[in-house]
Design an enzyme around this catalytic site. Structure first.
Site, PDB file in Angstrom:
ATOM      1  N   GLU A  95      32.900  30.106  41.167  1.00 41.64           N
ATOM      2  CA  GLU A  95      33.130  31.539  41.212  1.00 41.64           C
ATOM      3  C   GLU A  95      34.136  31.971  40.151  1.00 41.64           C
ATOM      4  O   GLU A  95      35.078  31.248  39.829  1.00 41.64           O
ATOM      5  CB  GLU A  95      33.596  31.950  42.612  1.00 41.64           C
ATOM      6  CG  GLU A  95      32.501  31.709  43.647  1.00 41.64           C
ATOM      7  CD  GLU A  95      32.860  32.122  45.053  1.00 41.64           C
ATOM      8  OE1 GLU A  95      31.933  32.377  45.829  1.00 41.64           O
ATOM      9  OE2 GLU A  95      34.056  32.184  45.382  1.00 41.64           O
ATOM     10  N   CYS A 119      44.116  20.844  49.116  1.00 38.65           N
ATOM     11  CA  CYS A 119      45.248  21.514  49.752  1.00 38.65           C
ATOM     12  C   CYS A 119      44.800  22.082  51.097  1.00 38.65           C
ATOM     13  O   CYS A 119      43.705  22.640  51.212  1.00 38.65           O
ATOM     14  CB  CYS A 119      45.775  22.635  48.858  1.00 38.65           C
ATOM     15  SG  CYS A 119      46.442  22.054  47.283  1.00 38.65           S
ATOM     16  N   GLY A 180      39.092  24.395  41.551  1.00 40.53           N
ATOM     17  CA  GLY A 180      39.417  23.161  40.857  1.00 40.53           C
ATOM     18  C   GLY A 180      40.855  23.080  40.379  1.00 40.53           C
ATOM     19  O   GLY A 180      41.581  24.072  40.326  1.00 40.53           O
ATOM     20  N   GLU A 181      41.263  21.877  40.032  1.00 35.70           N
ATOM     21  CA  GLU A 181      42.570  21.589  39.432  1.00 35.70           C
ATOM     22  C   GLU A 181      42.363  21.414  37.933  1.00 35.70           C
ATOM     23  O   GLU A 181      41.795  20.418  37.479  1.00 35.70           O
ATOM     24  CB  GLU A 181      43.165  20.326  40.055  1.00 35.70           C
ATOM     25  CG  GLU A 181      44.320  19.689  39.296  1.00 35.70           C
ATOM     26  CD  GLU A 181      45.481  20.636  39.011  1.00 35.70           C
ATOM     27  OE1 GLU A 181      45.708  20.939  37.819  1.00 35.70           O
ATOM     28  OE2 GLU A 181      46.147  21.065  39.968  1.00 35.70           O
ATOM     29  N   SER A 234      51.651  25.404  41.861  1.00 36.14           N
ATOM     30  CA  SER A 234      51.393  25.634  43.284  1.00 36.14           C
ATOM     31  C   SER A 234      52.385  24.794  44.081  1.00 36.14           C
ATOM     32  O   SER A 234      52.173  23.601  44.275  1.00 36.14           O
ATOM     33  CB  SER A 234      49.949  25.249  43.621  1.00 36.14           C
ATOM     34  OG  SER A 234      49.036  26.095  42.957  1.00 36.14           O
ATOM     35  N   HIS A 236      54.481  25.731  47.382  1.00 35.65           N
ATOM     36  CA  HIS A 236      54.071  25.901  48.786  1.00 35.65           C
ATOM     37  C   HIS A 236      54.943  25.218  49.824  1.00 35.65           C
ATOM     38  O   HIS A 236      54.711  25.401  51.024  1.00 35.65           O
ATOM     39  CB  HIS A 236      52.618  25.470  48.981  1.00 35.65           C
ATOM     40  CG  HIS A 236      51.667  26.084  48.025  1.00 35.65           C
ATOM     41  ND1 HIS A 236      51.527  27.456  47.900  1.00 35.65           N
ATOM     42  CD2 HIS A 236      50.831  25.534  47.101  1.00 35.65           C
ATOM     43  CE1 HIS A 236      50.633  27.718  46.961  1.00 35.65           C
ATOM     44  NE2 HIS A 236      50.210  26.575  46.452  1.00 35.65           N
ATOM     45  N   ASN A 311      45.133  33.587  53.138  1.00 40.26           N
ATOM     46  CA  ASN A 311      43.836  34.158  53.493  1.00 40.26           C
ATOM     47  C   ASN A 311      43.123  33.190  54.431  1.00 40.26           C
ATOM     48  O   ASN A 311      42.636  32.147  53.993  1.00 40.26           O
ATOM     49  CB  ASN A 311      43.003  34.417  52.228  1.00 40.26           C
ATOM     50  CG  ASN A 311      43.581  35.547  51.411  1.00 40.26           C
ATOM     51  OD1 ASN A 311      43.658  36.680  51.866  1.00 40.26           O
ATOM     52  ND2 ASN A 311      44.026  35.246  50.198  1.00 40.26           N
ATOM     53  N   CYS A 354      42.861  34.929  46.907  1.00 44.35           N
ATOM     54  CA  CYS A 354      43.402  33.599  46.638  1.00 44.35           C
ATOM     55  C   CYS A 354      43.123  32.651  47.798  1.00 44.35           C
ATOM     56  O   CYS A 354      43.384  32.964  48.951  1.00 44.35           O
ATOM     57  CB  CYS A 354      44.909  33.711  46.407  1.00 44.35           C
ATOM     58  SG  CYS A 354      45.676  32.159  45.939  1.00 44.35           S
TER      59      CYS A 354
END
EC number: 2.1.1.192
Length: 383
Positions: A95, A119, A180-181, A234, A236, A311, A354
């Site tokens: 996407e 994750c 993806g990373e 990222s 977190h 989300n 996200c």
């Protein structure tokens, strides 16, 4: 005698095009012409490339293509966010999301079909990892979006209309924050970003191309040496035990190593700060005490924080932090003098927000169902 395989010219950055033209006995300026036709004039074939010698056009017809991935669907949110589902073959899809704002237009680009990092708060990771995208499939997302958006606005800067090919740029910023990373697909991502930056293609500045990583430390160092664009990490979590649970890659590259890599990257970065992304999870990582821990962990890294309301998706078992708790968390960071923003949720009605970039793709790939287990994190060695 077998014929040579056709080359997709979208897979080649400027250096690659020069080498390819040389293999055809052509001079470097032909590569620059080709690049403009492909990336600035949106040429789909070679016949219309009128400033190329006819002999070269005939050579290209038999040896090269300009092959774009197909569009499966195209949805526009009530807030103007636009999401494309892109077919990359073998039942895989990715996407691409365009986020319009008053002064800029940001394109969120995918680098892999699925993701191996897994994750806990990201729906993309739950579909497992299928494969890396090619350079052409990555830059093709920008090419597709730029010219689709121009067409929808009646903007045409193409050569056929006497324009300079650049027209009125709609996509002003690119973030490698899709599926993806990116640093686990380094050899395809870097040439694609070179094209984004190339004045002979899309002409974006390094400050306007941001790569987001979950913290692949050796490749962060390599990116700093090869193509230092703006960097987002990222994060977190403020501690290794919690980050091990939320971002499994942390077990390989823990916070101490990650912070040191951020410091090294800043020596060459186009911006004087790292953006730390932080997904706000109710009762997991959102207390004021954890905000203070976060300040301690990042104290030696000039940074800003981007707090992202989670989300939700069914498989996560997680809940979005309450708005008032996000505000309290942010206030702790701001009171310490750190620039902190709370990301506005965009495109959630079309699953483009996200962490949501799996939606229809998950049903298309069904990768976890086929393999019966989560993908393993790819071993990475800097070369």
């Amino acid at each position: 005698m077998t014929s040579s395989p056709t080359v997709n010219l979208l897979d080649l950055d400027a250096q690659g095009l020069v080498a390819y033209c040389d293999s055809l006995g052509e001079k470097p300026f032909r590569a620059r012409q080709l690049q403009r036709w492909i990336h600035q004039y949106n040429a789909a074939d070679f016949d219309g490339m009128t400033d190329l010698a006819k002999s070269l056009r005939e050579k290209l017809k038999g040896r090269a293509t300009i092959s774009m991935p197909g569009i499966v669907s195209d949805h526009i949110s009530t807030d103007g966010t636009r999401k494309w589902l892109i077919d990359v073959g073998n039942s895989n899809a990715v996407e691409t999301v365009y986020i319009p704002e008053e002064t800029r237009g940001t394109l969120c680009v995918s680098s892999q079909a699925g993701c191996a990092v897994n994750c806990r708060f990201c729906s993309t990771g739950k579909q497992g990892f299928s494969r890396n995208l090619t350079t052409g499939e990555i830059i093709g997302q920008l090419r597709m979006a730029e010219f689709a958006l121009r067409a929808s606005r009646g903007v045409d800067g193409g050569r056929a209309t006497g324009g300079d090919g650049k027209g009125e740029r709609v996509v002003t910023n690119v973030v490698m924050m899709g599926m993806g990373e990116p640093l686990l697909n380094y050899d395809a991502v870097v040439p694609a970003m070179r094209l984004m930056l190339d004045d002979n293609a899309y002409g974006l500045s390094r400050r306007r191309v941001t790569l987001s990583t979950s913290g692949v430390v050796p490749m962060m160092d390599r990116l700093g040496a090869d193509l230092p664009v703006a960097l987002a990490v990222s994060l977190h979590a403020p501690s290794d035990p919690l980050r091990d649970m939320l971002v499994p890659l942390n077990k390989k590259y823990p916070l101490r190593e990650l912070m040191a890599a951020c410091q090294r990257y800043l020596k060459v970065a186009p911006r004087d700060f790292i953006t730390f992304e932080y997904c706000m999870l109710d009762g997991v990582n959102d207390s004021e005490a954890q905000a203070r821990e976060l300040l301690a962990v990042t104290r030696d890294v000039p940074c800003k924080f981007n707090l992202i309301p989670f989300n939700p998706f069914p498989e996560s078992g997680l809940i979005r932090s309450k708005p008032e708790q996000i505000k309290r968390f942010a206030q702790v960071l701001m009171d310490a003098g750190v620039i902190t923003t709370v990301r506005k949720t965009r495109g959630d009605d079309i699953d483009a927000a996200c962490g949501q970039l799996a939606g229809a793709v998950k049903d298309r790939t069904r990768l976890a169902e086929r393999t019966g287990k989560a993908a393993k994190i790819i071993e990475v060695r800097a070369v």
